[in-house]
Design a protein around this motif. Structure first.
Motif, PDB file in Angstrom:
ATOM      1  N   ASN A 113       1.416  -9.026 -27.480  1.00  0.00           N
ATOM      2  CA  ASN A 113       1.982  -7.605 -27.242  1.00  0.00           C
ATOM      3  C   ASN A 113       0.823  -6.623 -27.734  1.00  0.00           C
ATOM      4  O   ASN A 113       1.338  -5.593 -28.048  1.00  0.00           O
ATOM      5  CB  ASN A 113       3.202  -7.116 -27.688  1.00  0.00           C
ATOM      6  CG  ASN A 113       3.491  -7.657 -29.397  1.00  0.00           C
ATOM      7  OD1 ASN A 113       2.475  -8.176 -30.161  1.00  0.00           O
ATOM      8  ND2 ASN A 113       4.852  -7.753 -29.866  1.00  0.00           N
ATOM      9  N   GLY A 116      -3.762  -4.347 -25.225  1.00  0.00           N
ATOM     10  CA  GLY A 116      -3.518  -4.554 -23.751  1.00  0.00           C
ATOM     11  C   GLY A 116      -5.341  -4.319 -23.700  1.00  0.00           C
ATOM     12  O   GLY A 116      -6.231  -4.134 -24.435  1.00  0.00           O
ATOM     13  N   ASP A 159      -2.741  -8.140 -17.539  1.00  0.00           N
ATOM     14  CA  ASP A 159      -1.895  -7.882 -18.265  1.00  0.00           C
ATOM     15  C   ASP A 159      -0.659  -8.436 -18.723  1.00  0.00           C
ATOM     16  O   ASP A 159       0.138  -8.824 -17.964  1.00  0.00           O
ATOM     17  CB  ASP A 159      -1.453  -5.957 -17.761  1.00  0.00           C
ATOM     18  CG  ASP A 159      -2.585  -5.440 -17.513  1.00  0.00           C
ATOM     19  OD1 ASP A 159      -3.726  -5.285 -18.370  1.00  0.00           O
ATOM     20  OD2 ASP A 159      -2.787  -4.544 -16.817  1.00  0.00           O
ATOM     21  N   GLU A 161       3.408  -7.374 -19.033  1.00  0.00           N
ATOM     22  CA  GLU A 161       4.532  -6.034 -19.303  1.00  0.00           C
ATOM     23  C   GLU A 161       5.227  -6.384 -19.831  1.00  0.00           C
ATOM     24  O   GLU A 161       5.878  -7.692 -21.158  1.00  0.00           O
ATOM     25  CB  GLU A 161       4.915  -5.666 -18.202  1.00  0.00           C
ATOM     26  CG  GLU A 161       3.631  -6.213 -16.817  1.00  0.00           C
ATOM     27  CD  GLU A 161       3.513  -4.758 -17.094  1.00  0.00           C
ATOM     28  OE1 GLU A 161       4.141  -3.964 -17.643  1.00  0.00           O
ATOM     29  OE2 GLU A 161       1.839  -4.709 -16.243  1.00  0.00           O
ATOM     30  N   GLN A 163       3.682  -4.725 -22.261  1.00  0.00           N
ATOM     31  CA  GLN A 163       2.198  -4.160 -23.230  1.00  0.00           C
ATOM     32  C   GLN A 163       1.245  -5.729 -23.663  1.00  0.00           C
ATOM     33  O   GLN A 163       2.241  -6.777 -24.070  1.00  0.00           O
ATOM     34  CB  GLN A 163       2.347  -3.180 -24.659  1.00  0.00           C
ATOM     35  CG  GLN A 163       2.755  -3.475 -25.340  1.00  0.00           C
ATOM     36  CD  GLN A 163       2.792  -2.771 -26.870  1.00  0.00           C
ATOM     37  OE1 GLN A 163       3.201  -1.684 -26.244  1.00  0.00           O
ATOM     38  NE2 GLN A 163       2.017  -2.937 -27.668  1.00  0.00           N
TER      39      GLN A 163
END
Length: 176
Positions: A113, A116, A159, A161, A163
């Motif tokens: 987390n 990114g 990615d 989600e 973050q």
């Protein structure tokens, strides 16, 4: 060391191994990192995977190191090894394993987390000598990708989600 290893990669020596054992060995190394929650999800009825256990652990260590550095959480202390599914809201790494015996594939997601990865960097991440860090050699992910390729697999990034990043290892469960 990384440069030498990249040039002289050891021969991959595969043997049937429980994936959970390799993951647990790597997670135990990171128990002393401050405020990092590590959650592992591996199905209980996991088949053996043909792999070089030492080389596979090298890949996981590289991915864990990168995640921790990205989250700026590399201090000593106690990490939470979570198996229950709770999250503490701080820096977290989640390892999710999915087996598909019908397709003879295993998927391993290593998610963080952190901030990114920029879209323009994603295509270059696995190239030798590309680094987003000051002082980075740019060989860690190139070596990891090569090890997985020698297992007839793939290493990809996407990615996470809301973050962070997810690195996915896909490889065969068994040869043949």
């Amino acid at each position: 060391d990384e440069f030498t290893r990249f040039g002289k990669m050891p021969e991959i020596k595969k043997a049937p191994r429980r994936l959970r054992d390799s993951i647990d060995e790597v997670v135990s190394v990171y128990r002393d990192f401050k405020d990092v929650s590590i959650r592992v999800s591996v199905p209980g009825d996991s088949p053996l995977v043909d792999m070089d256990g030492e080389q596979f652990k090298r890949v996981l260590i590289n991915l864990f190191d990168n995640a921790i550095q990205a989250m700026n959480a590399g201090d000593k202390a106690i990490a939470m090894y979570e198996v229950s599914g709770r999250r503490n809201g701080g820096p977290a790494i989640e390892v999710r394993v999915e087996f598909n015996p019908a397709e003879n594939r295993v998927l391993i997601d290593i998610a963080d987390n952190g901030p990114g990865i920029r879209d323009e960097d994603k295509d270059k991440l696995f190239l030798p000598y590309f680094s987003t860090r000051d002082g980075g050699t740019g060989l860690g992910l190139a070596i990891a990708s090569r090890i997985i390729a020698e297992h007839r697999g793939y290493l990809r990034v996407r990615d996470n989600e809301p973050q962070g990043s997810v690195f996915t290892i896909e490889m065969p469960i068994k040869e043949g």
